[in-house]
Write a protein that holds these residues in place. Structure first.
Motif, short mmCIF file in Angstrom:
data_model
loop_
_atom_site.label_atom_id
_atom_site.label_comp_id
_atom_site.label_asym_id
_atom_site.label_seq_id
_atom_site.Cartn_x
_atom_site.Cartn_y
_atom_site.Cartn_z
N ILE A 166 0.76 -1.23 -0.10
CA ILE A 166 -0.02 -0.07 0.01
C ILE A 166 0.79 1.18 -0.24
N ASN A 167 2.18 1.03 0.09
CA ASN A 167 2.91 2.24 0.13
C ASN A 167 3.36 2.65 -1.35
N CYS A 168 3.21 1.71 -2.30
CA CYS A 168 3.45 1.97 -3.56
C CYS A 168 2.02 1.42 -4.35
N PRO A 169 1.18 2.19 -4.34
CA PRO A 169 -0.10 1.71 -4.70
C PRO A 169 -0.12 1.89 -6.30
N ILE A 170 -0.76 1.01 -6.86
CA ILE A 170 -0.89 0.90 -8.64
C ILE A 170 -2.13 1.86 -9.08
N LEU A 171 -1.63 2.76 -9.69
CA LEU A 171 -2.69 3.69 -10.28
C LEU A 171 -3.65 3.11 -11.19
N TYR A 172 -5.03 3.40 -11.29
CA TYR A 172 -5.97 3.03 -12.23
C TYR A 172 -6.67 1.85 -12.02
N VAL A 173 -6.07 1.03 -10.73
CA VAL A 173 -6.70 -0.16 -10.34
C VAL A 173 -8.27 0.13 -10.05
N ASN A 174 -9.31 -0.53 -10.40
CA ASN A 174 -10.71 -0.12 -10.18
C ASN A 174 -11.28 -1.56 -10.48
N ASP A 175 -12.64 -1.41 -9.90
CA ASP A 175 -13.55 -2.46 -10.31
C ASP A 175 -13.37 -2.96 -11.73
N SER A 176 -13.15 -4.45 -11.74
CA SER A 176 -12.85 -4.71 -13.23
C SER A 176 -13.78 -4.69 -14.26
N LYS A 177 -14.97 -4.52 -13.89
CA LYS A 177 -16.17 -4.04 -14.61
C LYS A 177 -16.12 -2.72 -15.20
N LYS A 178 -15.39 -1.78 -14.52
CA LYS A 178 -15.38 -0.49 -14.95
C LYS A 178 -14.35 -0.11 -15.90
N LEU A 179 -13.42 -1.18 -16.32
CA LEU A 179 -12.32 -1.05 -17.20
C LEU A 179 -12.40 -1.65 -18.59
N SER A 180 -11.77 -1.17 -19.51
CA SER A 180 -11.99 -1.71 -20.64
C SER A 180 -11.13 -3.15 -20.78
N GLU A 181 -11.15 -4.13 -21.68
CA GLU A 181 -10.45 -5.27 -21.71
C GLU A 181 -9.03 -5.03 -21.88
N LYS A 182 -8.37 -4.05 -22.58
CA LYS A 182 -7.12 -3.50 -22.86
C LYS A 182 -6.59 -3.10 -21.54
N LYS A 183 -7.30 -2.29 -20.70
CA LYS A 183 -6.92 -1.74 -19.42
C LYS A 183 -6.65 -2.68 -18.42
N ARG A 184 -7.63 -3.71 -18.41
CA ARG A 184 -7.37 -4.93 -17.54
C ARG A 184 -6.26 -5.62 -17.71
N GLU A 185 -6.11 -5.90 -19.13
CA GLU A 185 -4.83 -6.50 -19.44
C GLU A 185 -3.51 -5.86 -19.00
N GLU A 186 -3.66 -4.45 -19.25
CA GLU A 186 -2.39 -3.95 -18.89
C GLU A 186 -2.09 -3.95 -17.16
N LEU A 187 -3.22 -3.66 -16.46
CA LEU A 187 -3.07 -3.83 -15.12
C LEU A 187 -2.76 -4.92 -14.40
N TYR A 188 -3.47 -6.02 -15.26
CA TYR A 188 -3.01 -7.67 -14.81
C TYR A 188 -1.56 -7.61 -14.77
#
Length: 251
Positions: free
Chosen positions: A97-119
């Motif tokens: 939590i000291n190095c949070p990953i930006l743009y992580v959100n409920d997977s349903k709110k993300l595009s497939e491309k963004k989910r793959e990147e965040l994965y």
């Protein structure tokens, strides 16, 4: 004094990291050219959006901070409760939590491309990630299938979690403090990260199943009961990955 060409300044801003952007903006603040002014405006919008995302992520860490003194925290979520075919996939994620990953959100709110990147980013930066799978053959009671997959995911984590942030459920058979959070994937960064890992893992599996059973278009519908999927089910019958207790109304 010869001024830098605007094209050169534009490239500097294009290649600048978000961390160096404020200093770069200060360097060109006194340049009165309209073109430079537009570059600065775009940079300010980019910086404002970045700071807004930082604030959002910090708010999504409220549960992690609240229970931080209780021990190692993991978020748990699943994907695939509703489909007619395919597995249930659960994920458990321990974040730094000291190095949070930006743009992580409920997977349903993300595009497939963004989910793959965040994965990929979560897999790289998380302290630990576990994935559990309940096969279609075992899914008669969907909630019990969730629990099986979740326990499997948790068993893979190192270090062992002491606090579990769950998306609305309490999981039997897990030792530690459990915190069920309604719509947790939109409120906790750890649960949201787990939702992304579970969703991407399952979607990738369904794309592989699509190669085996192309008539059902699993790559597109991911096993959910679309009109096209139901029509294929009635025409070709069930595959080995269809959930028998889920399709009784259709065949």
């Amino acid at each position: 004094m010869i001024q830098e060409k605007i094209e050169i300044i534009r490239d500097k801003f294009k290649n600048a990291s978000i961390e160096t952007l404020p200093e770069l903006m200060t360097t060109y603040r006194e340049d009165g050219r309209i073109g430079v002014g537009k570059i600065l405006e775009r940079a300010q919008k980019k910086l404002d959006a970045y700071n807004k995302e930082l604030d959002r992520v910090q708010k999504m860490l409220s549960y992690e901070r609240q229970y931080g003194e209780c021990g190692v925290i993991c978020g748990i979520d699943e994907a695939g409760r509703g489909p007619l075919a395919g597995p249930v996939v659960a994920a458990a994620v321990i974040l730094d939590i000291n190095c949070p990953i930006l743009y992580v959100n409920d997977s349903k709110k993300l595009s497939e491309k963004k989910r793959e990147e965040l994965y990929d980013e979560i897999m790289e930066k998380a302290v630990s990630v576990g994935v559990g799978i309940a096969s279609p053959e075992t899914i008669d009671n969907i909630l019990q299938a969730d629990y099986v997959a979740m326990r499997e995911a948790v068993s893979q984590l190192t270090p062992k979690p002491e606090v579990f942030l769950n998306d609305a459920v309490t999981i039997p058979g897990i030792e530690g403090r459990q915190v069920p959070i309604i719509k947790g994937d939109a409120k906790s960064l750890s649960i949201a990260a787990a939702s992304i890992i579970a969703k991407v893992t399952r979607d990738r599996m369904m794309r592989e199943y699509d190669k085996l059973f192309p008539e059902y278009d699993f790559a597109k519908n991911k096993g959910y009961g679309t009109a096209e999927h139901v029509a294929a089910l009635k025409t070709f019958g069930p595959t080995p990955i269809h959930r028998r207790s889920f399709i009784s109304n259709f065949i």
